[in-house]
Design a protein around this motif. Structure first.
Motif, mmCIF file in Angstrom:
data_model
loop_
_atom_site.group_PDB
_atom_site.id
_atom_site.type_symbol
_atom_site.label_atom_id
_atom_site.label_comp_id
_atom_site.label_asym_id
_atom_site.label_seq_id
_atom_site.Cartn_x
_atom_site.Cartn_y
_atom_site.Cartn_z
ATOM 1 N N ILE A 57 6.615 -18.503 6.829
ATOM 2 C CA ILE A 57 5.735 -17.363 7.082
ATOM 3 C C ILE A 57 6.537 -16.166 7.567
ATOM 4 N N ILE A 58 7.475 -16.385 8.466
ATOM 5 C CA ILE A 58 8.296 -15.288 9.008
ATOM 6 C C ILE A 58 9.108 -14.630 7.902
ATOM 7 N N ARG A 59 9.586 -15.417 6.942
ATOM 8 C CA ARG A 59 10.391 -14.851 5.855
ATOM 9 C C ARG A 59 9.581 -13.929 4.954
ATOM 10 N N GLN A 60 8.256 -14.061 4.951
ATOM 11 C CA GLN A 60 7.419 -13.252 4.066
ATOM 12 C C GLN A 60 6.857 -11.995 4.730
ATOM 13 N N ILE A 61 7.108 -11.802 6.016
ATOM 14 C CA ILE A 61 6.582 -10.621 6.713
ATOM 15 C C ILE A 61 7.078 -9.318 6.077
ATOM 16 N N PRO A 62 8.383 -9.142 5.828
ATOM 17 C CA PRO A 62 8.815 -7.886 5.185
ATOM 18 C C PRO A 62 8.195 -7.673 3.797
ATOM 19 N N ASN A 63 8.036 -8.758 3.024
ATOM 20 C CA ASN A 63 7.416 -8.621 1.697
ATOM 21 C C ASN A 63 5.957 -8.213 1.814
ATOM 22 N N SER A 64 5.268 -8.694 2.821
ATOM 23 C CA SER A 64 3.870 -8.300 3.035
ATOM 24 C C SER A 64 3.767 -6.825 3.376
ATOM 25 N N ILE A 65 4.685 -6.341 4.191
ATOM 26 C CA ILE A 65 4.685 -4.916 4.544
ATOM 27 C C ILE A 65 5.029 -4.077 3.316
ATOM 28 N N THR A 66 5.936 -4.568 2.489
ATOM 29 C CA THR A 66 6.275 -3.862 1.252
ATOM 30 C C THR A 66 5.072 -3.800 0.317
ATOM 31 N N CYS A 67 4.273 -4.856 0.276
ATOM 32 C CA CYS A 67 3.055 -4.838 -0.544
ATOM 33 C C CYS A 67 2.071 -3.789 -0.041
ATOM 34 N N CYS A 68 2.007 -3.602 1.273
ATOM 35 C CA CYS A 68 1.160 -2.534 1.826
ATOM 36 C C CYS A 68 1.663 -1.170 1.355
ATOM 37 N N VAL A 115 16.185 -11.585 7.454
ATOM 38 C CA VAL A 115 15.755 -12.232 6.217
ATOM 39 C C VAL A 115 16.021 -11.305 5.039
ATOM 40 N N SER A 116 16.300 -11.896 3.906
ATOM 41 C CA SER A 116 16.535 -11.152 2.682
ATOM 42 C C SER A 116 16.218 -12.072 1.509
ATOM 43 N N SER A 117 15.708 -11.489 0.439
ATOM 44 C CA SER A 117 15.435 -12.277 -0.763
ATOM 45 C C SER A 117 15.563 -11.369 -1.978
ATOM 46 N N PRO A 118 15.906 -11.943 -3.116
ATOM 47 C CA PRO A 118 16.014 -11.131 -4.335
ATOM 48 C C PRO A 118 14.674 -10.486 -4.714
ATOM 49 N N ILE A 119 13.570 -11.214 -4.557
ATOM 50 C CA ILE A 119 12.267 -10.633 -4.890
ATOM 51 C C ILE A 119 11.920 -9.509 -3.928
ATOM 52 N N GLY A 120 12.341 -9.620 -2.683
ATOM 53 C CA GLY A 120 12.087 -8.569 -1.701
ATOM 54 C C GLY A 120 12.795 -7.274 -2.062
ATOM 55 N N LYS A 121 14.018 -7.399 -2.551
ATOM 56 C CA LYS A 121 14.767 -6.201 -2.957
ATOM 57 C C LYS A 121 14.105 -5.518 -4.153
ATOM 58 N N GLU A 122 13.679 -6.312 -5.129
ATOM 59 C CA GLU A 122 13.031 -5.751 -6.318
ATOM 60 C C GLU A 122 11.665 -5.152 -5.969
ATOM 61 N N LEU A 123 10.924 -5.842 -5.112
ATOM 62 C CA LEU A 123 9.609 -5.358 -4.698
ATOM 63 C C LEU A 123 9.719 -4.045 -3.931
ATOM 64 N N ASP A 124 10.734 -3.935 -3.091
ATOM 65 C CA ASP A 124 10.938 -2.700 -2.326
ATOM 66 C C ASP A 124 11.265 -1.536 -3.253
ATOM 67 N N SER A 125 12.099 -1.777 -4.248
ATOM 68 C CA SER A 125 12.422 -0.715 -5.204
ATOM 69 C C SER A 125 11.193 -0.284 -5.994
ATOM 70 N N LEU A 126 10.384 -1.250 -6.417
ATOM 71 C CA LEU A 126 9.163 -0.933 -7.145
ATOM 72 C C LEU A 126 8.204 -0.123 -6.281
ATOM 73 N N ALA A 127 8.037 -0.528 -5.040
ATOM 74 C CA ALA A 127 7.130 0.188 -4.135
ATOM 75 C C ALA A 127 7.605 1.619 -3.909
ATOM 76 N N ASP A 128 8.912 1.811 -3.782
ATOM 77 C CA ASP A 128 9.454 3.159 -3.591
ATOM 78 C C ASP A 128 9.180 4.039 -4.806
ATOM 79 N N VAL A 129 9.361 3.482 -5.993
ATOM 80 C CA VAL A 129 9.130 4.259 -7.214
ATOM 81 C C VAL A 129 7.657 4.650 -7.331
ATOM 82 N N VAL A 130 6.767 3.701 -7.074
ATOM 83 C CA VAL A 130 5.336 3.990 -7.202
ATOM 84 C C VAL A 130 4.887 4.979 -6.135
ATOM 85 N N THR A 131 5.295 4.750 -4.896
ATOM 86 C CA THR A 131 4.803 5.579 -3.799
ATOM 87 C C THR A 131 5.298 7.005 -3.893
ATOM 88 N N VAL A 132 6.550 7.213 -4.226
ATOM 89 C CA VAL A 132 7.101 8.564 -4.192
ATOM 90 C C VAL A 132 7.166 9.187 -5.582
#
Length: 90
Positions: A5-16, A59-76
């Protein structure tokens, strides 16, 4: 179990962040630029906190890095482009 659960906290915030970017795009599409701006700012706050939480929790994960990049592109980027296209149609 708690570690998973702790490992998924940053990914959850990225989804927000990604959700606020999608909502900002919709607001820009309908010409409601004040809401779009507010949602972009909220997305930027989520973007700050997802990176900070990943560093604090170490924590770090490959999906987290890709998700963060996608969120940045969509948001900005995409929302900014959508707002300009809507303004040029007026």
């Amino acid at each position: 179990m708690a570690n998973i659960i702790i490992r998924q906290i940053p990914n959850s915030i990225t989804c927000c962040n990604l959700i606020s970017g999608c909502m900002a795009t919709g607001a820009a599409f309908y010409g409601n630029y004040s809401w779009a701006f507010l949602l972009i700012v909220i997305g930027a706050v989520f973007d700050f906190f997802d990176g900070m939480s990943a560093r604090v929790l170490k924590v770090s994960s490959p999906i987290g890095k890709e998700l963060d990049s996608l969120a940045d592109v969509v948001t900005v980027s995409y929302t900014h482009l959508r707002a300009h296209e809507t303004l040029s149609d007026l």
